[in-house]
Design a protein around this motif. Structure first.
Motif, PDB file in Angstrom:
ATOM      1  N   LEU A  26       0.251 -12.200   4.586  1.00  0.00           N
ATOM      2  CA  LEU A  26       0.382 -10.753   4.411  1.00  0.00           C
ATOM      3  C   LEU A  26       1.836 -10.358   4.167  1.00  0.00           C
ATOM      4  O   LEU A  26       2.118  -9.430   3.398  1.00  0.00           O
ATOM      5  N   GLN A  27       2.756 -11.062   4.821  1.00  0.00           N
ATOM      6  CA  GLN A  27       4.179 -10.791   4.600  1.00  0.00           C
ATOM      7  C   GLN A  27       4.556 -11.079   3.155  1.00  0.00           C
ATOM      8  O   GLN A  27       5.275 -10.286   2.519  1.00  0.00           O
ATOM      9  N   ARG A  28       4.075 -12.203   2.624  1.00  0.00           N
ATOM     10  CA  ARG A  28       4.382 -12.538   1.236  1.00  0.00           C
ATOM     11  C   ARG A  28       3.780 -11.510   0.275  1.00  0.00           C
ATOM     12  O   ARG A  28       4.399 -11.139  -0.726  1.00  0.00           O
ATOM     13  N   LEU A  29       2.588 -11.030   0.590  1.00  0.00           N
ATOM     14  CA  LEU A  29       1.957 -10.011  -0.243  1.00  0.00           C
ATOM     15  C   LEU A  29       2.758  -8.710  -0.182  1.00  0.00           C
ATOM     16  O   LEU A  29       2.973  -8.051  -1.212  1.00  0.00           O
ATOM     17  N   LYS A  30       3.236  -8.377   0.991  1.00  0.00           N
ATOM     18  CA  LYS A  30       4.032  -7.163   1.167  1.00  0.00           C
ATOM     19  C   LYS A  30       5.344  -7.257   0.396  1.00  0.00           C
ATOM     20  O   LYS A  30       5.802  -6.268  -0.201  1.00  0.00           O
ATOM     21  N   ASP A  31       5.950  -8.452   0.385  1.00  0.00           N
ATOM     22  CA  ASP A  31       7.247  -8.644  -0.260  1.00  0.00           C
ATOM     23  C   ASP A  31       7.141  -8.870  -1.772  1.00  0.00           C
ATOM     24  O   ASP A  31       8.171  -8.947  -2.453  1.00  0.00           O
ATOM     25  N   SER A  32       5.930  -9.000  -2.274  1.00  0.00           N
ATOM     26  CA  SER A  32       5.747  -9.351  -3.683  1.00  0.00           C
ATOM     27  C   SER A  32       6.074  -8.214  -4.639  1.00  0.00           C
ATOM     28  O   SER A  32       6.248  -8.434  -5.844  1.00  0.00           O
TER      29      SER A  32
END
Length: 345
Positions: free
Chosen positions: A235-241
């Motif tokens: 979810l963090q990677r999705l948020k930072d994408s």
């Protein structure tokens, strides 16, 4: 029994559970108690009754360490509730219920031991078993009733959830509440139930002309403690994408949904103000998490009733054809979802 408890270093209740094949003690403790009982020649009433295996004895058979079904399966919320309802239904019918938990890695030895100690019926927990395994068990145990999965081509009694319907209900609920950016959190362990849930949800998306991008399709372990860390990272990677973050997630089971609520909270999202979350199963814990989880209710009591009633029918007459029962679901709206205003997406 008191002497066995002293020798094994456990309570008398644990000895009783082990000797009667009931859940509630771990496999190592159970094995130690049974070995001591054999060494000291224990032949109590419980063991004698089990050995008789009369016409009112039903066996609940589980293969542990097979996908989702762990050694302590009776402590997993969904299975715990299901077992409770099977016990109640057997009690109502005047049947004895025997529990057999066998390790999948020792399949051949385990199934042979079951064949050598026959009962008048077997309910198999089929959640994580494939068609080939179930077909082999059915060949060895005539009249088998398989619970919590279904393979249409097998001439075997099955009682399953209407997984497709439940996930379709969840999908239409989200699109009907204005959500267009929707994520899907799947289990890394793929079983029949999860495949049907994915099919139902994706059909609901197609009808609403909602496309889920690959970045919003996530997969994590399906248990609470093992899923939260990996899910938070994804979810963090999705948020930072830099891509638009989903306004809602559907999760293939309540364990994953509870992990999602916790992980999203750690990332600074408010549930349901920022992100809505839906689960599947309606385990008791779904009402303990904050906010309470919107989910798909599975009629575990009705599933248990059908399984035991199929056993009852077979006592009077073995049917020429098998029966497949699909129990519908019920959508439960709680506090983890909200309706989007037209401008929110």
């Amino acid at each position: 029994m008191e002497e066995l408890a002293r020798l094994a270093g456990v309570s008398k209740g644990a000895v009783s559970l082990a000797l009667n094949g009931k859940p509630g003690v771990g496999p190592e403790t159970r094995g130690r108690i049974l070995r001591l009982a054999e060494t000291y020649g224990y032949t109590g009433r419980g063991r004698a009754a089990a050995a008789e295996a009369n016409a009112t004895t039903l066996r609940f058979l589980v293969f542990t360490n097979a996908g989702l079904v762990h050694e302590e399966y009776y402590q997993q919320p969904f299975f715990r509730e299901l077992i409770h309802h099977i016990e109640e239904r057997c009690r109502m019918g005047g049947y004895s219920l025997m529990f057999s938990a066998l390790e999948e890695k020792n399949y051949e030895q385990g199934i042979q031991s079951v064949m050598e100690e026959p009962t008048s019926g077997v309910i198999l927990l089929g959640t994580s078993l494939d068609a080939a395994r179930i077909a082999d068990i059915a060949d060895k145990l005539p009249g088998l009733i398989v619970l919590d999965t279904c393979f249409d081509a097998l001439p075997v009694h099955f009682v399953e959830i209407n997984n497709y319907m439940g996930a379709y209900q969840a999908g239409t609920y989200l699109t009907g509440h204005g959500h267009r950016r929707i994520g899907y959190i799947a289990s890394e362990e793929r079983i029949h139930n999860f495949g049907e849930r994915q099919r139902g949800f994706m059909d609901a998306m197609a009808e609403a002309r909602v496309e889920i991008p690959g970045s919003s399709l996530l997969a994590v372990p399906p248990t609470l403690f093992s899923s939260q860390g990996p899910l938070r990272d994804k979810l963090q990677r999705l948020k930072d994408s830099g891509q638009p973050f989903p306004t809602a997630f559907f999760c293939e089971c309540d364990y994953i949904a509870i992990s999602a609520i916790k992980a999203l909270g750690e990332l600074g999202f408010s549930i349901p103000e920022d992100v809505s979350v839906i689960g599947f199963d309606n385990i008791n814990e779904s009402q303990i998490v904050a906010p309470e989880l919107t989910t798909v209710h599975v009629e575990k009591e009705r599933m248990a009733a059908w399984a035991v009633d199929l056993f009852t029918a077979s006592l009077h007459r073995q049917p020429a054809v098998s029966t497949k029962v699909k129990v519908d679901t019920l959508f439960i709206e709680r506090a983890s979802c909200r309706r989007l205003e037209p401008s929110a997406d």
